[in-house]
Design a protein around this motif. Structure first.
Motif, PDB file in Angstrom:
ATOM      1  N   ALA A 538      -1.827 -97.059  73.795  1.00  0.00           N
ATOM      2  CA  ALA A 538      -1.057 -95.967  74.392  1.00  0.00           C
ATOM      3  C   ALA A 538      -1.078 -94.712  73.535  1.00  0.00           C
ATOM      4  CB  ALA A 538       0.391 -96.416  74.607  1.00  0.00           C
ATOM      5  N   SER A 539      -1.329 -94.859  72.242  1.00  0.00           N
ATOM      6  CA  SER A 539      -1.298 -93.690  71.358  1.00  0.00           C
ATOM      7  C   SER A 539      -2.097 -93.999  70.101  1.00  0.00           C
ATOM      8  CB  SER A 539       0.148 -93.336  70.983  1.00  0.00           C
ATOM      9  OG  SER A 539       0.684 -94.330  70.113  1.00  0.00           O
ATOM     10  N   THR A 540      -2.265 -92.990  69.267  1.00  0.00           N
ATOM     11  CA  THR A 540      -2.987 -93.190  68.002  1.00  0.00           C
ATOM     12  C   THR A 540      -2.236 -94.146  67.091  1.00  0.00           C
ATOM     13  OG1 THR A 540      -1.920 -91.206  67.122  1.00  0.00           O
ATOM     14  CG2 THR A 540      -4.111 -90.937  68.082  1.00  0.00           C
ATOM     15  N   ASN A 541      -0.934 -94.291  67.282  1.00  0.00           N
ATOM     16  CA  ASN A 541      -0.142 -95.198  66.459  1.00  0.00           C
ATOM     17  C   ASN A 541      -0.310 -96.654  66.878  1.00  0.00           C
ATOM     18  OD1 ASN A 541       1.682 -92.539  67.087  1.00  0.00           O
ATOM     19  ND2 ASN A 541       1.801 -93.108  64.918  1.00  0.00           N
ATOM     20  N   ALA A 542      -0.766 -96.871  68.114  1.00  0.00           N
ATOM     21  CA  ALA A 542      -0.742 -98.219  68.684  1.00  0.00           C
ATOM     22  C   ALA A 542      -1.917 -99.084  68.263  1.00  0.00           C
ATOM     23  CB  ALA A 542      -0.699 -98.121  70.211  1.00  0.00           C
ATOM     24  N   GLY A 543      -3.023 -98.504  67.820  1.00  0.00           N
ATOM     25  CA  GLY A 543      -4.169 -99.306  67.417  1.00  0.00           C
ATOM     26  C   GLY A 543      -5.439 -98.489  67.418  1.00  0.00           C
ATOM     27  N   ASN A 544      -6.471 -99.040  66.793  1.00  0.00           N
ATOM     28  CA  ASN A 544      -7.769 -98.367  66.774  1.00  0.00           C
ATOM     29  C   ASN A 544      -8.378 -98.371  68.163  1.00  0.00           C
ATOM     30  OD1 ASN A 544      -7.718 -97.945  63.959  1.00  0.00           O
ATOM     31  ND2 ASN A 544      -8.422-100.038  63.603  1.00  0.00           N
ATOM     32  N   GLY A 545      -9.025 -97.286  68.528  1.00  0.00           N
ATOM     33  CA  GLY A 545      -9.667 -97.214  69.826  1.00  0.00           C
ATOM     34  C   GLY A 545      -8.947 -96.339  70.831  1.00  0.00           C
ATOM     35  N   TYR A 546      -7.944 -95.600  70.385  1.00  0.00           N
ATOM     36  CA  TYR A 546      -7.241 -94.693  71.306  1.00  0.00           C
ATOM     37  C   TYR A 546      -8.202 -93.633  71.850  1.00  0.00           C
ATOM     38  CZ  TYR A 546      -4.425 -90.702  72.763  1.00  0.00           C
ATOM     39  OH  TYR A 546      -3.909 -89.643  73.469  1.00  0.00           O
ATOM     40  N   VAL A 547      -8.077 -93.354  73.133  1.00  0.00           N
ATOM     41  CA  VAL A 547      -8.806 -92.235  73.740  1.00  0.00           C
ATOM     42  C   VAL A 547      -7.797 -91.348  74.461  1.00  0.00           C
ATOM     43  CG1 VAL A 547     -10.981 -93.491  73.995  1.00  0.00           C
ATOM     44  CG2 VAL A 547      -9.309 -93.565  75.840  1.00  0.00           C
ATOM     45  N   PRO A 548      -7.995 -90.046  74.468  1.00  0.00           N
ATOM     46  CA  PRO A 548      -7.053 -89.138  75.116  1.00  0.00           C
ATOM     47  C   PRO A 548      -7.099 -89.272  76.630  1.00  0.00           C
ATOM     48  CG  PRO A 548      -8.974 -87.945  74.346  1.00  0.00           C
ATOM     49  CD  PRO A 548      -9.104 -89.326  73.800  1.00  0.00           C
ATOM     50  N   TYR A 590       7.292 -93.670  72.654  1.00  0.00           N
ATOM     51  CA  TYR A 590       7.253 -92.926  71.399  1.00  0.00           C
ATOM     52  C   TYR A 590       6.413 -91.659  71.545  1.00  0.00           C
ATOM     53  CZ  TYR A 590       6.643 -92.239  66.322  1.00  0.00           C
ATOM     54  OH  TYR A 590       6.642 -91.735  65.038  1.00  0.00           O
ATOM     55  N   SER A 591       5.388 -91.707  72.434  1.00  0.00           N
ATOM     56  CA  SER A 591       4.474 -90.575  72.654  1.00  0.00           C
ATOM     57  C   SER A 591       4.816 -89.801  73.920  1.00  0.00           C
ATOM     58  CB  SER A 591       3.026 -91.081  72.728  1.00  0.00           C
ATOM     59  OG  SER A 591       2.654 -91.701  71.527  1.00  0.00           O
ATOM     60  N   ASN A 592       6.068 -89.841  74.295  1.00  0.00           N
ATOM     61  CA  ASN A 592       6.562 -89.066  75.440  1.00  0.00           C
ATOM     62  C   ASN A 592       5.893 -89.484  76.751  1.00  0.00           C
ATOM     63  OD1 ASN A 592       8.261 -87.090  76.594  1.00  0.00           O
ATOM     64  ND2 ASN A 592       6.653 -85.528  76.496  1.00  0.00           N
ATOM     65  N   TRP A 593       5.582 -90.789  76.874  1.00  0.00           N
ATOM     66  CA  TRP A 593       5.069 -91.386  78.111  1.00  0.00           C
ATOM     67  C   TRP A 593       3.736 -90.764  78.544  1.00  0.00           C
ATOM     68  CZ3 TRP A 593       7.526 -95.700  78.627  1.00  0.00           C
ATOM     69  CH2 TRP A 593       8.908 -95.796  78.380  1.00  0.00           C
ATOM     70  N   GLU A 594       2.887 -90.406  77.585  1.00  0.00           N
ATOM     71  CA  GLU A 594       1.602 -89.779  77.911  1.00  0.00           C
ATOM     72  C   GLU A 594       0.727 -90.690  78.762  1.00  0.00           C
ATOM     73  OE1 GLU A 594      -1.321 -87.542  75.008  1.00  0.00           O
ATOM     74  OE2 GLU A 594      -1.830 -89.691  75.029  1.00  0.00           O
ATOM     75  N   PHE A 595       0.632 -91.978  78.402  1.00  0.00           N
ATOM     76  CA  PHE A 595      -0.231 -92.918  79.117  1.00  0.00           C
ATOM     77  C   PHE A 595       0.266 -93.115  80.556  1.00  0.00           C
ATOM     78  CE2 PHE A 595      -2.194 -96.997  80.158  1.00  0.00           C
ATOM     79  CZ  PHE A 595      -3.441 -96.901  79.557  1.00  0.00           C
TER      80      PHE A 595
END
Length: 604
Positions: A538-548, A590-595
Motif C-alpha cells: 500500500a505504501s513505501t513503508n509497507a514493503g519492497n516493491g511499492y509502485v505509485p 497511514y498513507s491517507n488511503w492512497e491505494f
C-alpha cells in the motif's frame, strides 16, 4: 584396418559355415534393417489421417516438403495439440524428429515407460528441425507422439514428423473412440452444473471441458462441474478416450448458473479490494479498528492466526493487547464490527501464517489439530472463511516431489487435506483465499523443488500443488508481488519489482498457465480471472516493491484492456480480473488511503 570386423573373405567363410548348420537361414533384409518410421502420415500428405487434433488442419502452404503440412492455432486455454498413438517394441530406442515453424512449438512423446521426452523451440521464423530420443520400458508396446504450441502465441506449423525405431507389436495402433453425442445440462445451481451424455463404444473414460479447459475425467457418462460463478454462462464439451488416445470434442452445450448471494463467487463484487488488517500486533502504521475500515474494502483478512509451535498444527488468534494497541476495541465490539461488515456484504477472514507464523503440517495429527483449531477461530468470531499466508519454510518440496498434480511431500499433502475438510465442513459459502509469495508460485516456471533442479531452493513452486488441488474451491489467489527477487516470465526474461511490468508479467502467468520447470508435459493450468487479484504494497513503508498509483493503473489497463502494456505483451485480455490485494489496510490508512482511492477511481 578395422580390427573389430573380420576381413571380407573370412566373413564369407563364417557366413557359409553358419548357413550349413541345420535350422539356420539367411537373415532377411527386413531383419537387418529393423528400424523404420512407425508414424502414420507424418508428412500430413493425407490430411490429418492418423492424428487427433484439438485445433489443427492440413494446409498446402507453408510446407517443408511434399504438398501438405500441419497448421494448428492455440486459442484461449487450448494449446493446439495433435497426437498419434503408435505401436513400439519394449526396451527399444527410438528417435523422434520433425520440422516446425512458429513460437513455442513442442514435439514430444508420452507413455514411453521410462522418461517421457519433449523438445521445443521458442522461436522459429523458418522451418527448424527438432529431435529427441527415448528408450521404451520393459513392457511398453505403445507411445503417444504429440506436437503443440503455446497459449496465445499464434499458429504453428509442423511437417515431416517421424519416429524411427523397431517396428511395433501392433497392440498399440488402435483408433481413438468417436466423439460423444447427446451432451446435455441437467440440474443447475449457483455454483454447479450437472452434465450427461451418451455412451461411446470402446471408450474407457471421458473428459469434461469447461470453456475449453479440462475440468475432470470420469469413467461413466455423467459428471457435475462445481466451483462455478453465480449468474455466469459456461460452455461445456466432453471427449472419450481409450488406450489409443482421446477423441475429438463433442458439440458444445451452454448453461448459465443461478443467481447467488451476490455478483460473484460467495457474493463478491465483480471487482474487489482486499486488504490485511493488523489485528494481533502493533507496528508503525498504528492500530485501525475494524469498524473504522472504509466500505470500499470487500475482503478484510485479520492478521494473523499463528501456531503455538511450527509443527503442532494448533492455531490461535490473539487480538492486539491494549498495552500495545491502546485504542483497540473490546472483543464484543470486535464481534459486532464483524457482523456489521457482513451485513454490508463484506467478507471477514482469518489469515493464518504471516512472516512470523511458520506452519508445517508434517503429520496427520497436526493436520487434524489444524482443522479443529481453525474451526474454533472461525466459529468463535463468526468469520466467513480462511486465508492461507504460509511463508518461510512452511511449504518446501521433498527432493522426489516433481509432479505438482500428484504431490507426495507430507506438509503439502496434509495442507490440501485440511483445506478440503474445512471447505466441506462449511459448504459453498466458505471463502478460501491464498497469498503466497512469487517465490512459491511463479518461480515454479523455471524451478520446481530440488529433485529436478539440484541445489535450487525447495520452496520454488511449492504452492502449485495446493493451488491445483483446490482450484475448484479457491475463491481468490492474490500472490504477493512484493519482497521478491527477479522472476522469469513467459517471455523467458527476468522481471524485477518497481513498475507495472512486473505485475503484468506475474499475473499473465497465472491467467495463461505455464509449464512447470520447463516440462511441456507438466503444465500448470490457467486460473479463472475472477479467482485472481494482484498483491501490492500500500505504501513505501509497507514493503519492497511499492509502485505509485500511475503504475497500478497501467497494470490494470494492460491486463483488462490490453492497452499501455509497455515491454511485456500479455497472452490475453481479462476484463473480469477480480481486483487488487494490499498489505495492508493499516499502511494505506497511514498513507491517507492512497491505494483505496486509486482502486475506487479505476473501478468506480
Amino acid at each position: 584396418m578395422d580390427r573389430a570386423r573380420p576381413p571380407g573373405s573370412l566373413l564369407a567363410l563364417l557366413t557359409a559355415a553358419l548357413l550349413a548348420v541345420p535350422g539356420v537361414t539367411a537373415l532377411s533384409s527386413a531383419a537387418r534393417a529393423a528400424d523404420a518410421d512407425v508414424l502414420t502420415n507424418g508428412g500430413f500428405e493425407s490430411g490429418l489421417d492418423g492424428w487427433t487434433c484439438t485445433a489443427g488442419t492440413a494446409v498446402n502452404s507453408p510446407v517443408h516438403s511434399g504438398s501438405s503440412a500441419l497448421q494448428a492455432t492455440p486459442a484461449g486455454s487450448d494449446d493446439g495439440q495433435c497426437t498419434q498413438t503408435v505401436g513400439v517394441q519394449p526396451g527399444s530406442t527410438y528417435t523422434l524428429s520433425g520440422y516446425v515453424r512458429g513460437s513455442y512449438v513442442y514435439l514430444g512423446a508420452s507413455g514411453t515407460g521410462t522418461t517421457d521426452v519433449s523438445t521445443w523451440t521458442p522461436s522459429a521464423s523458418d522451418w527448424q528441425k527438432l529431435s529427441t530420443t527415448f528408450t521404451t520400458g520393459a513392457t511398453t508396446t505403445k507411445v503417444t507422439v504429440y506436437t503443440h504450441g503455446w497459449y496465445g502465441t499464434g499458429a504453428y506449423d509442423a511437417d515431416d514428423l517421424s519416429l524411427v525405431g523397431p517396428g511395433g507389436t501392433g497392440t498399440g495402433t488402435g483408433q481413438p473412440p468417436a466423439a460423444p453425442t447427446g451432451l446435455a445440462a441437467g440440474s443447475v445451481t449457483s455454483s454447479s452444473v450437472a452434465l450427461s451424455w451418451s455412451a461411446v463404444t470402446g471408450a474407457t473414460s471421458y473428459t469434461v471441458y469447461r470453456d475449453g479447459v479440462k475440468s475432470q475425467t470420469v469413467s461413466g457418462t455423467s459428471a457435475t462441474v462445481t466451483g462455478l460463478t453465480a449468474s455466469t454462462a459456461y460452455s461445456f464439451q466432453v471427449t472419450a478416450s481409450n488406450d489409443a488416445g482421446e477423441s475429438a470434442k463433442s458439440a458444445a452445450v451452454t448453461a448459465t448458473t443461478g443467481a447467488g448471494s451476490g455478483g460473484g463467487p460467495t457474493g463478491l463484487p465483480g471487482h474487489a479490494l482486499i486488504g490485511y488488517l493488523h489485528s494481533s500486533f502493533a507496528n508503525g502504521s498504528g492500530y485501525t479498528r475494524l469498524a473504522d475500515v472504509p466500505g470500499s474494502w470487500d475482503v478484510i483478512d485479520l492478521a494473523f492466526g499463528e501456531p503455538t509451535s511450527p509443527t503442532s498444527g494448533d492455531i490461535h488468534f490473539n487480538r492486539c493487547p491494549v498495552t500495545d494497541c491502546p485504542n483497540a476495541e473490546s472483543d464484543a465490539d470486535f464481534k459486532a464490527a464483524i457482523k456489521a461488515k457482513q451485513a454490508a456484504g463484506k467478507k471477514v477472514l482469518i489469515s493464518i501464517g504471516g512472516q512470523n507464523g511458520q506452519v508445517q503440517l508434517t503429520t496427520t495429527a497436526a493436520r487434524d489439530t489444524f482443522v479443529s483449531s481453525v474451526s474454533d477461530i472461525i466459529d468463535t468470531w463468526g468469520l466467513d472463511g480462511l486465508d492461507i499466508d504460509f511463508e518461510g519454510h512452511s511449504l518446501s518440496l521433498d527432493t522426489n516431489d516433481t509432479d505438482f498434480k500428484n504431490p507426495t511431500t507430507p506438509v503439502i499433502v496434509n495442507l490440501i487435506s485440511a483445506l478440503k475438510t474445512l471447505k466441506a465442513k462449511y459448504g459453498p459459502g466458505f471463502v478460501l483465499t491464498m497469498a503466497p509469495e512469487t517465490f512459491f508460485v511463479q518461480n515454479g516456471y523455471q524451478y520446481y523443488g530440488t529433485g529436478k533442479w539440484g541445489g535450487q531452493d525447495p520452496r520454488c513452486g511449492a504452492y502449485l500443488p495446493v493451488i491445483y488441488a483446490l482450484r475448484d474451491d479457491l475463491t481468490l489467489l492474490h500472490v504477493q508481488d512484493y519482497n521478491s527477487g527477479p522472476i522469469m516470465g513467459l517471455d523467458n526474461q527476468y522481471h524485477s519489482m518497481g513498475g507495472a511490468d512486473f505485475h503484468i508479467a506475474m499475473t499473465d502467468m497465472l491467467l495463461t498457465g505455464f509449464p512447470v520447470a520447463g516440462d511441456a508435459n507438466n503444465v500448470f493450468p490457467p486460473l479463472r480471472p475472477d479467482q485472481v487479484a494482484i498483491g501490492m504494497p500500500a505504501s513505501t513503508n509497507a514493503g519492497n516493491g511499492y509502485v505509485p498509483p500511475s503504475e497500478v493503473t497501467k497494470t490494470l489497463d494492460c491486463l483488462t484492456k490490453k492497452t499501455d502494456c509497455g515491454s511485456y505483451q500479455t497472452h490475453g485480455t481479462w476484463p473480469d480480473l477480480r481486483g487488487l490485494m494490499t498489505w495492508s489496510v493499516n499502511w494505506d490508512r497511514y498513507s491517507n488511503w492512497e491505494f483505496e482511492k486509486n482502486f475506487d477511481a479505476y473501478f468506480g
